[in-house]
Design an enzyme around this catalytic site. Structure first.
Site, PDB file in Angstrom:
ATOM      1  N   ARG A   1       1.250   5.729  18.734  1.00 17.42           N
ATOM      2  CA  ARG A   1      -0.066   5.484  18.387  1.00 17.42           C
ATOM      3  C   ARG A   1      -1.388   4.514  18.975  1.00 17.42           C
ATOM      4  O   ARG A   1      -2.112   5.368  19.747  1.00 17.42           O
ATOM      5  CB  ARG A   1      -0.689   5.090  17.097  1.00 17.42           C
TER       6      ARG A   1
ATOM      7  N   LYS B   1       0.931  -1.023   0.109  1.00 13.76           N
ATOM      8  CA  LYS B   1       0.010   0.024   0.270  1.00 13.76           C
ATOM      9  C   LYS B   1       0.794   0.602   0.142  1.00 13.76           C
ATOM     10  O   LYS B   1       0.204   2.198  -0.368  1.00 13.76           O
ATOM     11  CB  LYS B   1      -0.921   0.308   1.056  1.00 13.76           C
ATOM     12  N   ASP B   2       2.569   1.794   0.047  1.00 11.17           N
ATOM     13  CA  ASP B   2       3.094   1.990   0.660  1.00 11.17           C
ATOM     14  C   ASP B   2       3.042   2.706  -1.318  1.00 11.17           C
ATOM     15  O   ASP B   2       4.116   3.251  -1.024  1.00 11.17           O
ATOM     16  CB  ASP B   2       4.036   1.921   0.935  1.00 11.17           C
TER      17      ASP B   2
ATOM     18  N   CYS C   1      -2.383   7.614  -1.384  1.00 17.91           N
ATOM     19  CA  CYS C   1      -2.750   6.991  -0.323  1.00 17.91           C
ATOM     20  C   CYS C   1      -3.103   7.874   0.683  1.00 17.91           C
ATOM     21  O   CYS C   1      -4.167   7.946   1.915  1.00 17.91           O
ATOM     22  CB  CYS C   1      -2.112   6.249   0.147  1.00 17.91           C
TER      23      CYS C   1
ATOM     24  N   ARG D   1      -8.934   7.831   4.093  1.00 16.54           N
ATOM     25  CA  ARG D   1      -9.729   6.846   4.340  1.00 16.54           C
ATOM     26  C   ARG D   1     -10.125   6.640   5.095  1.00 16.54           C
ATOM     27  O   ARG D   1     -11.408   5.915   4.942  1.00 16.54           O
ATOM     28  CB  ARG D   1      -8.667   5.991   3.333  1.00 16.54           C
ATOM     29  N   ARG D   2      -9.874   6.150   6.087  1.00 17.46           N
ATOM     30  CA  ARG D   2     -10.286   5.789   7.283  1.00 17.46           C
ATOM     31  C   ARG D   2     -11.116   6.640   7.680  1.00 17.46           C
ATOM     32  O   ARG D   2     -12.433   6.641   8.465  1.00 17.46           O
ATOM     33  CB  ARG D   2      -9.312   4.822   8.050  1.00 17.46           C
TER      34      ARG D   2
ATOM     35  N   ARG E   1       0.137  10.472  13.670  1.00 20.99           N
ATOM     36  CA  ARG E   1       1.866  10.119  12.423  1.00 20.99           C
ATOM     37  C   ARG E   1       2.383   9.442  13.663  1.00 20.99           C
ATOM     38  O   ARG E   1       1.979   9.583  14.977  1.00 20.99           O
ATOM     39  CB  ARG E   1       2.366  10.812  12.329  1.00 20.99           C
TER      40      ARG E   1
END
Length: 331
Positions: free
Chosen positions: A157, A81-82, A244, A129-130, A151
């Site tokens: 997190r 996904k990166d 992304c 997106r989330r 971040r």
């Protein structure tokens, strides 16, 4: 004569080192050669700015690709996904192994589920997106949450929850699985609630196009069904002209069948698949406007077929107004 160890380029984060270590073990098995990890720092690792401000996807892979092209490493491992959706001619995705769980997950205080979060709950995520999908779901089901941009690595997190700054954070299941922390998850978010990022849960093993022997060896780790699934997802993303940092989710499902059918091959995990469903979503980060569509058809047999499937669904989404939504991003 003993062959030289293969040099695997990897980011320095705990997650990157864990998944690169797993790939290194697999490469040792298929090649019989030693593999050493070469740690490389990327711009995305050292910057504290949000991805939307520092350039999106490519910030985590440019330094690895430079090391490949400069001959400092023999191959590199990325979280798929990166990767930007455009592939340099000099580099090849030699293998995309069987995908991990693509879902997003919640790590919340007091073992709370998403639907049990209290009014005004602060939910942290680094992905627009989330945010878009969580806010849309909350609006539709009468939940009162505040999505907060964050971040940092997994420790950072989850630390926001542990120290009480946030009520919950949303992370990728695959990453927590790979570092052995899946037991900290308090809720697995259905893909009907939050579609993952295109390619989420999959790894990409990349080497130079002229390394024929290495290409062939790494190719033994490739899962063809994971490859066509993520190819369709990334084709959708490319056609929507987004990275992304834009609120775009996509997932290609490969449902198993009870028995093999003619001209079908088993996936690397032994399941037989017949059809693929591709779903895509684009929305404003506040969740007020969404375009979500899907299409189902035979499993693509070629790269071009998978690309075409993604482009076709993207065209339908653009016809439904997706382009206008992608311009409305959170900062």
């Amino acid at each position: 004569m003993t062959q030289k160890a293969l040099r695997l380029g990897t980011r320095r984060s705990k997650l990157a080192m864990a998944q690169s270590g797993q790939v290194a073990d697999a490469v040792r098995r298929v090649t019989g050669r030693a593999v050493e990890l070469v740690e490389i720092t990327t711009h995305g690792d050292v910057s504290r700015e949000h991805l939307t401000q520092i350039g999106g996807t490519g910030v985590f892979v440019a330094a690895l690709r430079d090391a490949l092209l400069g001959g400092e490493v023999d191959f590199a491992v990325h979280s798929l996904k990166d990767l930007p959706t455009t592939q340099p001619d000099e580099l090849v995705l030699a293998a995309i192994p069987v995908r991990e769980d693509p879902r997003d997950v919640l790590v919340a205080r007091d073992a709370l589920k998403f639907t049990d979060l209290p009014r005004g709950a602060r939910v942290g995520t680094g992905a627009p997106r989330r945010m878009a999908q969580l806010n849309a779901y909350a609006r539709a089901h009468g939940l009162d949450i505040e999505t907060v941009p964050i971040r940092g690595n997994v420790d950072t997190r989850i630390g926001f929850v542990r120290d009480g700054e946030l009520d919950a954070v949303v992370l990728a299941a695959a990453g927590l699985n790979r570092i052995g922390r899946i037991d900290e998850v308090t809720d697995f978010l259905s893909v009907d609630t939050v579609l993952p990022a295109p390619g989420q849960g999959a790894l990409a093993i990349e080497c130079t196009a002229d390394a024929a022997d290495l290409l062939a060896a790494l190719g033994e780790l490739d899962d063809p069904f994971t490859r066509v699934a993520v190819t369709a997802e990334r084709s959708l993303l490319a056609a929507l002209e987004a990275g992304c940092s834009a609120p775009v989710g996509a997932l290609a499902d490969l449902p198993p069948l009870s028995a093999p059918l003619e001209r079908e091959a088993p996936r690397a995990d032994g399941q037989i698949v017949k059809e693929m469903r591709l779903r895509g979503v684009v929305g404003t980060t506040d969740g007020t406007r969404m375009v979500q569509l899907s299409t189902t058809g035979p499993v693509p047999q070629t790269h071009d077929q998978a690309m075409a499937l993604g482009r076709e669904l993207a065209t339908e989404m653009l016809d439904q107004g997706a382009a206008g939504l992608m311009g409305e991003r959170a900062h």
